[in-house]
Design a protein around this motif. Sequence first.
Motif, PDB file in Angstrom:
ATOM      1  N   GLU A  80     -28.310   7.438  40.381  1.00 56.66           N
ATOM      2  CA  GLU A  80     -27.792   6.273  39.665  1.00 56.66           C
ATOM      3  C   GLU A  80     -28.730   5.085  39.788  1.00 56.66           C
ATOM      4  O   GLU A  80     -28.850   4.278  38.840  1.00 56.66           O
ATOM      5  CB  GLU A  80     -26.408   5.922  40.208  1.00 56.66           C
ATOM      6  CG  GLU A  80     -25.339   6.961  39.834  1.00 56.66           C
ATOM      7  CD  GLU A  80     -23.989   6.629  40.443  1.00 56.66           C
ATOM      8  OE1 GLU A  80     -22.966   7.057  39.873  1.00 56.66           O
ATOM      9  OE2 GLU A  80     -23.949   5.950  41.506  1.00 56.66           O
ATOM     10  N   LEU A 100     -28.732  17.833  43.148  1.00 58.33           N
ATOM     11  CA  LEU A 100     -29.616  16.681  42.950  1.00 58.33           C
ATOM     12  C   LEU A 100     -30.546  16.471  44.132  1.00 58.33           C
ATOM     13  O   LEU A 100     -30.756  15.342  44.598  1.00 58.33           O
ATOM     14  CB  LEU A 100     -28.780  15.419  42.686  1.00 58.33           C
ATOM     15  CG  LEU A 100     -27.993  15.435  41.374  1.00 58.33           C
ATOM     16  CD1 LEU A 100     -27.191  14.157  41.216  1.00 58.33           C
ATOM     17  CD2 LEU A 100     -28.932  15.634  40.198  1.00 58.33           C
ATOM     18  N   ALA A 106     -24.653  10.349  37.092  1.00 56.89           N
ATOM     19  CA  ALA A 106     -24.400  11.368  38.113  1.00 56.89           C
ATOM     20  C   ALA A 106     -22.977  11.257  38.620  1.00 56.89           C
ATOM     21  O   ALA A 106     -22.368  10.169  38.608  1.00 56.89           O
ATOM     22  CB  ALA A 106     -25.390  11.209  39.264  1.00 56.89           C
ATOM     23  N   PHE A 107     -22.435  12.399  39.072  1.00 52.64           N
ATOM     24  CA  PHE A 107     -21.060  12.478  39.573  1.00 52.64           C
ATOM     25  C   PHE A 107     -21.058  13.189  40.928  1.00 52.64           C
ATOM     26  O   PHE A 107     -21.829  14.141  41.135  1.00 52.64           O
ATOM     27  CB  PHE A 107     -20.182  13.285  38.620  1.00 52.64           C
ATOM     28  CG  PHE A 107     -20.004  12.660  37.271  1.00 52.64           C
ATOM     29  CD1 PHE A 107     -18.943  11.809  37.014  1.00 52.64           C
ATOM     30  CD2 PHE A 107     -20.902  12.936  36.248  1.00 52.64           C
ATOM     31  CE1 PHE A 107     -18.771  11.244  35.759  1.00 52.64           C
ATOM     32  CE2 PHE A 107     -20.745  12.380  35.000  1.00 52.64           C
ATOM     33  CZ  PHE A 107     -19.685  11.528  34.752  1.00 52.64           C
ATOM     34  N   PRO A 108     -20.172  12.763  41.843  1.00 53.34           N
ATOM     35  CA  PRO A 108     -20.023  13.496  43.112  1.00 53.34           C
ATOM     36  C   PRO A 108     -19.234  14.783  42.903  1.00 53.34           C
ATOM     37  O   PRO A 108     -18.211  14.786  42.209  1.00 53.34           O
ATOM     38  CB  PRO A 108     -19.277  12.511  44.004  1.00 53.34           C
ATOM     39  CG  PRO A 108     -18.521  11.646  43.049  1.00 53.34           C
ATOM     40  CD  PRO A 108     -19.353  11.542  41.812  1.00 53.34           C
ATOM     41  N   ARG A 109     -19.708  15.876  43.501  1.00 60.00           N
ATOM     42  CA  ARG A 109     -19.056  17.171  43.301  1.00 60.00           C
ATOM     43  C   ARG A 109     -17.634  17.188  43.830  1.00 60.00           C
ATOM     44  O   ARG A 109     -16.760  17.858  43.270  1.00 60.00           O
ATOM     45  CB  ARG A 109     -19.885  18.277  43.993  1.00 60.00           C
ATOM     46  CG  ARG A 109     -19.257  19.659  43.969  1.00 60.00           C
ATOM     47  CD  ARG A 109     -19.177  20.199  42.547  1.00 60.00           C
ATOM     48  NE  ARG A 109     -18.587  21.529  42.507  1.00 60.00           N
ATOM     49  CZ  ARG A 109     -17.289  21.762  42.336  1.00 60.00           C
ATOM     50  NH1 ARG A 109     -16.447  20.741  42.193  1.00 60.00           N
ATOM     51  NH2 ARG A 109     -16.832  22.995  42.291  1.00 60.00           N
ATOM     52  N   ILE A 119     -24.877  16.375  39.106  1.00 63.80           N
ATOM     53  CA  ILE A 119     -23.724  16.594  39.983  1.00 63.80           C
ATOM     54  C   ILE A 119     -24.246  17.051  41.344  1.00 63.80           C
ATOM     55  O   ILE A 119     -25.113  17.938  41.423  1.00 63.80           O
ATOM     56  CB  ILE A 119     -22.787  17.668  39.391  1.00 63.80           C
ATOM     57  CG1 ILE A 119     -22.260  17.213  38.029  1.00 63.80           C
ATOM     58  CG2 ILE A 119     -21.638  17.984  40.351  1.00 63.80           C
ATOM     59  CD1 ILE A 119     -21.739  18.337  37.174  1.00 63.80           C
ATOM     60  N   ASP A 120     -23.713  16.445  42.413  1.00 66.02           N
ATOM     61  CA  ASP A 120     -24.136  16.838  43.758  1.00 66.02           C
ATOM     62  C   ASP A 120     -23.030  16.482  44.745  1.00 66.02           C
ATOM     63  O   ASP A 120     -22.350  15.453  44.566  1.00 66.02           O
ATOM     64  CB  ASP A 120     -25.437  16.124  44.158  1.00 66.02           C
ATOM     65  CG  ASP A 120     -26.099  16.761  45.361  1.00 66.02           C
ATOM     66  OD1 ASP A 120     -27.044  17.560  45.145  1.00 66.02           O
ATOM     67  OD2 ASP A 120     -25.693  16.482  46.504  1.00 66.02           O
ATOM     68  N   PRO A 129     -23.064  12.130  48.346  1.00 72.63           N
ATOM     69  CA  PRO A 129     -23.010  10.831  47.652  1.00 72.63           C
ATOM     70  C   PRO A 129     -24.330  10.074  47.691  1.00 72.63           C
ATOM     71  O   PRO A 129     -24.611   9.269  46.806  1.00 72.63           O
ATOM     72  CB  PRO A 129     -21.905  10.070  48.398  1.00 72.63           C
ATOM     73  CG  PRO A 129     -21.744  10.773  49.700  1.00 72.63           C
ATOM     74  CD  PRO A 129     -22.100  12.194  49.468  1.00 72.63           C
ATOM     75  N   VAL A 148     -26.273  11.310  44.761  1.00 70.69           N
ATOM     76  CA  VAL A 148     -25.686  10.752  43.538  1.00 70.69           C
ATOM     77  C   VAL A 148     -26.134   9.303  43.369  1.00 70.69           C
ATOM     78  O   VAL A 148     -26.527   8.877  42.272  1.00 70.69           O
ATOM     79  CB  VAL A 148     -24.144  10.851  43.583  1.00 70.69           C
ATOM     80  CG1 VAL A 148     -23.524  10.110  42.391  1.00 70.69           C
ATOM     81  CG2 VAL A 148     -23.708  12.304  43.578  1.00 70.69           C
TER      82      VAL A 148
END
Length: 760
Positions: free
Chosen positions: A211, A179, A217-220, A200-201, A204, A207
């Motif tokens: 958002e 991201l 989005a999600f933290p890897r 996904i990245d 934070p 992410v």
Amino acid sequence: MKTVLLSPRTGAITVADIPAPDANAGTVVIRNEWSLISAGTERATVSTGAQSLIGKARQRPDQVAQVIDSVRRTGLAETYRTVKDRLDRPVQLGYSCAGIVLRVGEGVEDIRPGMRVAAAGARYASHAEIVAVPRNLVVPVPEGVDTQWAAFATVGAIALQGIHQAEAVPGSRIAVIGLGLVGQLTLQLLRAYGYDAVGIDPDPVMVALAESAGLVAFPRGADGLAGAVLRHWAGAGADAVLITAATPSSDPVEFAGHLARDRATVVVVGDVGVAPPRSSYYRKELSIRYARSYGPGRYDPRFEEGGHPYPEGYVPWTERRNLAEVLRLTATGALDLAGLNPRVFPVEDAADAYEALRPSPGGRSVALLLRYPGTAQLPSPPTVPAGSGTWTAPQGVLRVAAIGAGNFATRTLFPELKRVPGVTFSWVAGGRGLSAAHQGQRWGFRTVAENVDSGLASGDADCVMVLSRHDSHGSYAARVLRGGTALYCEKPLGLTETELEDVADAWLHSGAPAMAGFNRRFAPAVRDLRAALPAGAPLQLVYRVFGGRLPADHWYFDPRQGGRLLGEVCHFIDMAGFLVSGKPVRVRAVGVDSRDGATAQSVTVQLTYDDGSAASIVYGGLTPPGAPKELLEIATDGVAARIDDFRSLTVWKGGRAATTAYRGGPKGHAAEMRGLVRVVRGEPLGGAAAAADFSSALWSSLVACRAVHSLTEDRVVETAPVTPALVRALGCSAPGTGAAAAVPKPGPPAGGAAATTAAF
């Protein structure tokens, strides 16, 4: 104008003043208001520049392979000079910008001065106050879109091309891994088109940025991430996974395999390690595809530089349409670029902007913009005075100017000319200005001209050397001569008979001396061979050249540049004519790999002359590295001779063989530059007079053009000139009255150089 430069040797960023670029045919000259720094691509470029030589080699193993290949082809010393020159030559950074059109070149009809436009392309859409960009890389900015946000169009086009490569359909589930700027834009584009997308990245901050724009989005690093993503899609896998990360690790590719459904597509957009695990990719039968930068047309010089369109029915989404689509979506509000919170730096502080690309405790910036004052102007076109039709040889120090300062000029011609006493370099111009500025300082030119016209108008040159790309030779040569200045023009003199007619007309009326860059005439082996041949005897000549294969993307194969027959084989056509006493009457060219003069690499050319001589030129352009380059053999009454790569000459005469060796295989460049100085000064040329003759150079150029006709039309072609200036310059009868008859050839025009008449 100001531009941002990178030192490939040290990685240092500087802001320098260089001349503004010209509005050449097919280009749009833009005064930048904004340009976008690509955090991924440009950070990698700067990082590589800061590495040691070993570090650079580790970063770019592809270039190491090129160096090894160059050592095999040209030797260690020449390869060392090439690498050193590359490391010393500054590079313009940037490839995404927006501003106001100042001027358009010939052939540009849909872009007008005063329009706001966005532009793309490394080497074109640079971080500079003024840029010249090919028309197919320029799009208008819609009303309502601030120019600041239009500068994002190129990076947005990269994201859009990744989506096209996924071949997703409405309702598809798509994951975006990475991201950074491209990933953020990809997610926004997917939302604009209504896809069910997640990002996904590992960072934070990235992410949170996604958002904040209302994206998912999600933290890897989260536990059970793959399960969380799949639960978001009610247990279903991704129909496509777009990888927009930048890391040498193959983790993004491996993780994509976990997210993808059976027979899904994984698209690699960013620069990542690609080592797909068999366990997931084989079991699911996943497809891996790559997204090529901004879209179809990228890296195709015919599309980007030549302006040739693709048929819309087969290639609807070109890079130009991708750029326009990003701007359209920006105009509708579907893309929230302001929400990316770009950091803005004035162009004077570009070094600080690039420093901000480095990782820091405060996190990284996803977008960096350079702002320009918007005051830079193009110089007014100067008036180039016409020549008087007479030539007065200069007294004292000889002032030499140059149009173009590429590799051949700087490695071969400038060093030899620098060794000639009483010569100074006056001005240099050409291209987009950077090369001229760099080489001008390196070689001690007094001035870097704003453009060719301003250099010619200055009157500060006794001789102008045309050393630019092939497609500009004819035009520049004619302009130099019409200005009453002596000319040196590298081969070819022109790519068409129309250009040659213009050059011949300018030469005949200018009174100024001229020389062409057929250096082999001046080679010591050729000089000694001519002395050994019986005067006026018909010759049988065979010239074999192993030219070596050129890559398909070599600039020679740009249709505008004429190809190898006009650009290289002309040398050997000239050498044959220089040794034969008669005039050429017919030519037959046969292509081994192609009948297109622009793309043919291997050709055989057969020439016949009015004195009974015949020449056969075998040019092998598909030969491997390491083969000997040139072999010239001649048979005539009582004499046989051979020149082997200009390292030796063997003459068989009277039952005896005599061999002369020439250290280093000199091809005449040093003697050629000394001869040029004598020509311009009007000094006696002695044995070099025939080699300096310009009319015979025009003959060679005309025969090369006829050879292209023979190749494409698959027939024997007559070589006699048919246009007025060439008929006069080549000493032929008027068309229709036996133009190919053996009539005396003229020397230079009245008042010109003291070159004697030469046999072709």
